[in-house]
Design a protein around this motif. Sequence first.
Motif, short mmCIF file in Angstrom:
data_model
loop_
_atom_site.label_atom_id
_atom_site.label_comp_id
_atom_site.label_asym_id
_atom_site.label_seq_id
_atom_site.Cartn_x
_atom_site.Cartn_y
_atom_site.Cartn_z
N ASP B 59 0.84 -1.19 0.00
CA ASP B 59 0.00 0.00 0.00
C ASP B 59 0.87 1.24 0.00
O ASP B 59 0.46 2.31 0.44
CB ASP B 59 -0.93 -0.01 1.21
CG ASP B 59 -0.15 0.03 2.52
OD1 ASP B 59 1.10 0.07 2.47
OD2 ASP B 59 -0.78 0.02 3.58
N GLU B 81 0.90 13.85 2.84
CA GLU B 81 0.89 12.79 3.87
C GLU B 81 -0.53 12.58 4.39
O GLU B 81 -1.00 11.45 4.48
CB GLU B 81 1.85 13.15 5.00
CG GLU B 81 2.02 12.05 6.04
CD GLU B 81 0.97 12.11 7.11
OE1 GLU B 81 0.24 11.11 7.28
OE2 GLU B 81 0.83 13.16 7.77
N THR B 85 -2.52 9.05 3.74
CA THR B 85 -2.89 8.27 4.92
C THR B 85 -4.41 8.11 5.00
O THR B 85 -4.91 7.02 5.27
CB THR B 85 -2.35 8.94 6.20
OG1 THR B 85 -0.92 9.03 6.10
CG2 THR B 85 -2.70 8.15 7.45
N GLY B 88 -5.88 5.36 3.05
CA GLY B 88 -5.51 4.00 3.40
C GLY B 88 -4.19 3.54 2.82
O GLY B 88 -3.87 2.35 2.87
N TYR B 89 -3.40 4.46 2.29
CA TYR B 89 -2.08 4.09 1.78
C TYR B 89 -1.01 4.51 2.79
O TYR B 89 -1.30 5.21 3.76
CB TYR B 89 -1.83 4.75 0.42
CG TYR B 89 -2.67 4.16 -0.69
CD1 TYR B 89 -2.16 3.17 -1.51
CD2 TYR B 89 -3.98 4.59 -0.88
CE1 TYR B 89 -2.94 2.62 -2.52
CE2 TYR B 89 -4.76 4.04 -1.89
CZ TYR B 89 -4.23 3.06 -2.72
OH TYR B 89 -4.98 2.51 -3.71
N THR B 90 0.21 4.05 2.54
CA THR B 90 1.33 4.40 3.40
C THR B 90 2.29 5.28 2.63
O THR B 90 2.73 4.90 1.54
CB THR B 90 2.07 3.12 3.84
OG1 THR B 90 1.16 2.30 4.57
CG2 THR B 90 3.26 3.46 4.72
N LEU B 91 2.63 6.43 3.19
CA LEU B 91 3.56 7.32 2.51
C LEU B 91 4.99 6.95 2.87
O LEU B 91 5.35 6.88 4.05
CB LEU B 91 3.31 8.78 2.89
CG LEU B 91 4.19 9.76 2.10
CD1 LEU B 91 3.72 9.85 0.66
CD2 LEU B 91 4.20 11.13 2.74
N VAL B 92 5.80 6.70 1.85
CA VAL B 92 7.22 6.43 2.05
C VAL B 92 7.97 7.58 1.41
O VAL B 92 7.92 7.77 0.20
CB VAL B 92 7.62 5.10 1.38
CG1 VAL B 92 9.10 4.89 1.47
CG2 VAL B 92 6.86 3.94 2.01
N MET B 93 8.64 8.37 2.25
CA MET B 93 9.28 9.58 1.74
C MET B 93 10.79 9.44 1.69
O MET B 93 11.39 8.88 2.58
CB MET B 93 8.92 10.76 2.65
CG MET B 93 9.47 12.07 2.15
SD MET B 93 8.96 13.47 3.18
CE MET B 93 10.05 13.27 4.58
#
Lengths: 337, 337
Positions: B59, B81, B85, B88-93
């Motif tokens: 996600d 962000e 969020t 329902g997704y995940t932020l990868v920075m």
Amino acid sequence: MTIKDIARQCGVSVSTVSRVLNDRPDVSPENRRKVLSAIQRSNYIPNNTARDLVKTKSDAIGLVVRGVSNPFYTDIIRVIEEQVTARGYTLVMQQIGTCDDEVKRGAMMEREKRLRGLILLGGRSDYTPQELAPLNIPYVCCSYDNQYGTLPPDSYASVSIADEEEACRAVTELYRCGHRRIAALVSGTEDRSISQLRYQGYVRALAAHGLPLEQELVIEAGSFDIRQSYLAMQRRLLAGAQFTALFAISDNMAIGAMRALREAGRRIPEDCSVIAIDGLTVSDYINPTLTTLCQPMEHMGRRSVEILLDMVEHRGGPIRETAHTTLRTGESVRDIS
Amino acid sequence: MTIKDIARQCGVSVSTVSRVLNDRPDVSPENRRKVLSAIQRSNYIPNNTARDLVKTKSDAIGLVVRGVSNPFYTDIIRVIEEQVTARGYTLVMQQIGTCDDEVKRGAMMEREKRLRGLILLGGRSDYTPQELAPLNIPYVCCSYDNQYGTLPPDSYASVSIADEEEACRAVTELYRCGHRRIAALVSGTEDRSISQLRYQGYVRALAAHGLPLEQELVIEAGSFDIRQSYLAMQRRLLAGAQFTALFAISDNMAIGAMRALREAGRRIPEDCSVIAIDGLTVSDYINPTLTTLCQPMEHMGRRSVEILLDMVEHRGGPIRETAHTTLRTGESVRDIS
């Protein structure tokens, strides 16, 4: 490459592979080694299946940033991201408002994102063991500490400055320059955050120098926001408050207050000196440049990651570290002694 | 709960479960439904295994921020962000320097973090199809666009302002106030970033108003950094450059330049007017408050996520959106006409 292929290759059952993948204890060291090594080898095949097999253990480090848009955090976040990425982990960041609960959010992330460790950037300084119980992974409090002593000292990790002492130092600097009517701009005086701690440092400095604590000179903005700080100072100036110096608990709040002072015709530093804590980059470019106690943001971010990964990788336990500020002398404080 | 349990429960083979988990096509719809539903039910058991089984499809949405510590990005990152969020997704920075390659980093993240989509915050405006080939997932360019037309217009998504036009508008505002010797502070004039585009807008505005382009009035800082901007302006002032107004391509650079102007004894706006593009919060509190064209950061961040997730969830194709700035009139521009 499927789990079945790995099982066949290792001469073990599929459920053994599954147990290894799920990091469960009921596998012999020999079988664990065989399976992990087979998975490792399969990593050379660039397909999703192989990757999925290898990615069984999450590499996610969570970062909960409390206080949306606090510019003080910008540099620390940068360093934390750099260090986490360089060490082969993935940074998963979420930001929350200053009224939200960082521990609850961290616990939710722990489960949803399968975190290995957690960094809390900003939070309350009075967690109880009960409040922290939902957290089952190592965590580090960055830029704050359990300064109310509600946790056993060896049970948590933190990297922070001694907020009360540093605030006391800032106010003492104003005293040394001859100021006797010193106002304080805070978020809250009883919010159990660094605001309360820095306010306590202000109170301590006044007491140490024999100055009275006057409610007229304590300005509560109700938040760390630049606009709220501007408005709070504006109201207090309209009410006729008289002081020759201001201690602001953060650079950002000082910048908001400085506009209100200016608009009220009070020149900085001729009519009012200003000192703060944080050391934002921009504070060194504004007019007048701000005198402030700089937090070592780079160092604090780096140490937070190092301490956390030492715990995650079972090389060390929780450590509490105190960082020290450096006085950056700008043009905003006048010696009237 | 293991893969074997799921298989038994569904009356299918372990390898069928494995194929479902790895999102492979060679499973009947009926079996896929059965397995996913069993996994769904097992989700109620709060143990790692069940979670591992459910987390088969990543996600993760990647965010590559180019230009470490650019305060302009702070608000946009916050909005991105929040939205990622909330959906329902995940932020990868990950953050990279202005000299690093955001596409390469994005492609690396795509594989390592199993991204579903990617937002590039800041980048070059002249990607070729070859350069973008390593990206196999939907992406959105946030705050910049393929303005050199090196990509087919319907092949990529972006949310940005029309940099050249907006710069032209800022310079025209200075012209309208009677300024004829207008300097430009840029990062580079040929760096294929928004700096070059905004510089082109400056050149276009001069031409439109019959003003000559003078090299003496083009100040290249070599970066978007506040300190480099300060130093570049300091050098040019020492060299004796004469102008009554400055167009800075960003607020942050303007703030750096304003300190150099002040130190050289040039009052703002009495001796030199300043206008910029971006609209940082802090610009509205500095002395004097900065006149600037505000980008709608909140809107841009939100639309970037919406457009990206429409592509990720197969509801829409790539869209290019142009956002518009709003003039925020501060105290830094003087009408001398």
